[in-house]
Enzyme design. Structure first.
Site, PDB file in Angstrom:
ATOM      1  N   ASP A   1      36.548  40.162  34.765  1.00 10.12           N
ATOM      2  CA  ASP A   1      37.273  41.023  33.822  1.00 10.12           C
ATOM      3  C   ASP A   1      36.577  42.377  33.711  1.00 10.12           C
ATOM      4  O   ASP A   1      35.366  42.473  33.869  1.00 10.12           O
ATOM      5  CB  ASP A   1      37.347  40.323  32.452  1.00 10.12           C
TER       6      ASP A   1
ATOM      7  N   TRP B   1      36.327  49.745  34.029  1.00 11.05           N
ATOM      8  CA  TRP B   1      35.375  50.336  34.991  1.00 11.05           C
ATOM      9  C   TRP B   1      35.986  51.600  35.613  1.00 11.05           C
ATOM     10  O   TRP B   1      35.323  52.636  35.724  1.00 11.05           O
ATOM     11  CB  TRP B   1      35.057  49.299  36.079  1.00 11.05           C
TER      12      TRP B   1
ATOM     13  N   HIS C   1      40.022  47.339  40.659  1.00 10.55           N
ATOM     14  CA  HIS C   1      40.330  46.085  41.358  1.00 10.55           C
ATOM     15  C   HIS C   1      39.755  46.133  42.777  1.00 10.55           C
ATOM     16  O   HIS C   1      39.204  45.160  43.273  1.00 10.55           O
ATOM     17  CB  HIS C   1      41.851  45.862  41.432  1.00 10.55           C
TER      18      HIS C   1
ATOM     19  N   LEU D   1      30.543  25.452  51.224  1.00 14.77           N
ATOM     20  CA  LEU D   1      30.966  25.913  49.889  1.00 14.77           C
ATOM     21  C   LEU D   1      32.488  25.870  49.846  1.00 14.77           C
ATOM     22  O   LEU D   1      33.141  26.264  50.816  1.00 14.77           O
ATOM     23  CB  LEU D   1      30.500  27.369  49.666  1.00 14.77           C
TER      24      LEU D   1
ATOM     25  N   GLU E   1      29.529  24.874  30.380  1.00 16.74           N
ATOM     26  CA  GLU E   1      28.676  25.870  29.732  1.00 16.74           C
ATOM     27  C   GLU E   1      29.351  27.237  29.887  1.00 16.74           C
ATOM     28  O   GLU E   1      29.784  27.595  30.993  1.00 16.74           O
ATOM     29  CB  GLU E   1      27.289  25.907  30.391  1.00 16.74           C
TER      30      GLU E   1
HETATM   31  C1  IPE Z   1      41.840  37.234  32.252  1.00 14.81           C
HETATM   32  O1  IPE Z   1      41.731  38.604  32.136  1.00 14.81           O
HETATM   33  C2  IPE Z   1      42.562  36.875  33.492  1.00 14.81           C
HETATM   34  C3  IPE Z   1      41.839  37.099  34.718  1.00 14.81           C
HETATM   35  C4  IPE Z   1      40.579  37.442  34.825  1.00 14.81           C
HETATM   36  C5  IPE Z   1      42.593  36.880  35.922  1.00 14.81           C
HETATM   37  P1  IPE Z   1      42.762  39.443  31.249  1.00 14.81           P
HETATM   38  O2  IPE Z   1      42.269  40.832  31.266  1.00 14.81           O
HETATM   39  O3  IPE Z   1      44.147  39.219  31.730  1.00 14.81           O
HETATM   40  O4  IPE Z   1      42.595  38.766  29.814  1.00 14.81           O
HETATM   41  P2  IPE Z   1      42.912  39.285  28.360  1.00 14.81           P
HETATM   42  O5  IPE Z   1      44.324  39.804  28.365  1.00 14.81           O
HETATM   43  O6  IPE Z   1      41.927  40.366  28.021  1.00 14.81           O
HETATM   44  O7  IPE Z   1      42.718  38.093  27.471  1.00 14.81           O
HETATM   45  C1  IPE Z   2      40.326  41.927  35.669  1.00 17.88           C
HETATM   46  O1  IPE Z   2      40.228  43.239  35.210  1.00 17.88           O
HETATM   47  C2  IPE Z   2      41.340  41.757  36.761  1.00 17.88           C
HETATM   48  C3  IPE Z   2      42.544  41.002  36.377  1.00 17.88           C
HETATM   49  C4  IPE Z   2      42.750  40.446  35.212  1.00 17.88           C
HETATM   50  C5  IPE Z   2      43.597  40.890  37.367  1.00 17.88           C
HETATM   51  P1  IPE Z   2      41.305  43.863  34.210  1.00 17.88           P
HETATM   52  O2  IPE Z   2      42.401  44.457  35.004  1.00 17.88           O
HETATM   53  O3  IPE Z   2      41.729  42.877  33.200  1.00 17.88           O
HETATM   54  O4  IPE Z   2      40.430  45.006  33.546  1.00 17.88           O
HETATM   55  P2  IPE Z   2      40.402  45.434  32.005  1.00 17.88           P
HETATM   56  O5  IPE Z   2      40.155  44.193  31.208  1.00 17.88           O
HETATM   57  O6  IPE Z   2      41.731  46.039  31.702  1.00 17.88           O
HETATM   58  O7  IPE Z   2      39.273  46.412  31.915  1.00 17.88           O
HETATM   59 MG    MG Z   3      41.066  42.372  31.350  1.00 21.26          MG
END
Ligand code: IPE
Ligand code: IPE
Ligand code: MG
Length: 245
Positions: A21, A26, A38, A132, A211
């Site tokens: 996340d 970033w 991404h 793995l 955990e």
């Molecule tokens: C969780 O991230 C899903 C993935 C990492 C694929 P999100 O960015 O979608 O989650 P929320 O919306 O902050 O809970």
């Molecule tokens: C995680 O990063 C990737 C996916 C959930 C696909 P985000 O796209 O959720 O990035 P933030 O949380 O908006 O920074």
């Molecule tokens: Mg996110």
């Protein structure tokens, strides 16, 4: 070089799972488009797979795209699916060479046919590898998984009435085999990046005794050192499973 203590090496989790996340934040911090986050995040996945192999982790899974993520703007969803195709093309030779079994789990009916065909061919190609198992949860959510398991059970009872009692007497381990993670050990450690302290509908059933580690690092910055630090933190945990030690 693995810079890990003896204690850590002794307590390497069998299954490490990563909720990646913070890609969007970033990118925003750098005045870039979300997709750049991404893109950079793919390299974090690459180094974590290598670090997992080095540490002797047997299962590494990542939450790449949730069922809820389909509600993001179409352009972002398209970029994420495109990145998935590109990453498979870029890294599959290396994964196969290193003995990594590649698996994608989730609601695959929502993915487009082209993507599903590429996923199937990568899964078939690496199916024999056993160093793995690298699992990508794509179009996945924990509630969806539990619901599809319950539906499959119900259908089995309807189609095989003679198995009704056996199915209804089933224990929690019996239910495991209806989940998409059947045969995969529950995660020992789930790490979520970017400072959010929630599971966001990830492995709900399978994380009963996992955990949890929440770190502030944004996913594109999460590299080998961070992965190894997570293993260090895990090694210090005391897992009791409800018992008295
Ligand atoms: C969780 O991230 C899903 C993935 C990492 C694929 P999100 O960015 O979608 O989650 P929320 O919306 O902050 O809970
Ligand atoms: C995680 O990063 C990737 C996916 C959930 C696909 P985000 O796209 O959720 O990035 P933030 O949380 O908006 O920074
Ligand atoms: Mg996110």
């Amino acid at each position: 070089m693995i810079d890990m203590s003896a204690e850590t090496m002794k307590n390497v989790p069998v299954h490490v799972s990563l909720i990646m996340d913070g890609n969007g934040r970033w990118a925003k911090e750098r005045g870039q488009e979300r997709v750049q986050g991404h893109f950079e995040g793919v390299e974090s996945v690459h180094v974590c797979v290598q670090a997992a192999v080095k540490a002797g982790v047997k299962y590494l899974s990542i939450f790449a795209f949730s069922e809820e993520n389909w509600n993001r703007p179409e352009a972002e969803v398209g970029s994420l699916m495109g990145l998935m195709v590109k990453a498979m093309a870029t890294y599959m030779d290396e994964l196969d060479r290193e003995g990594v079994k590649f698996v994608v789990l989730g609601n695959r009916a929502r993915l487009d046919d082209g993507l599903n065909r590429i996923i199937d061919s990568c899964m078939e190609r690496t199916a024999h590898n056993d160093r793995l198992t690298f699992i990508i949860f794509l179009s996945y959510s924990g509630k969806w998984d539990i619901l599809q398991a319950a539906k499959r059970m119900a259908v089995e009872i309807l189609e095989c009435p003679e198995r009704r009692d056996e199915i209804l007497d089933m224990d929690v381990n019996g239910f495991d085999r209806y989940l998409v993670t059947a045969g995969i050990p529950d995660p020992d450690l789930i790490v979520r990046t970017s400072g959010e302290s929630r599971l966001s509908n990830y492995l709900l059933w399978q994380s009963a005794y996992t955990e949890l580690l929440f770190v502030d690092t944004l996913w594109p910055d999460f590299r080998e050192k961070d992965f190894n630090e997570a293993l260090e933190a895990y090694a210090k945990r005391d897992r009791r499973y409800g018992k008295v030690k």
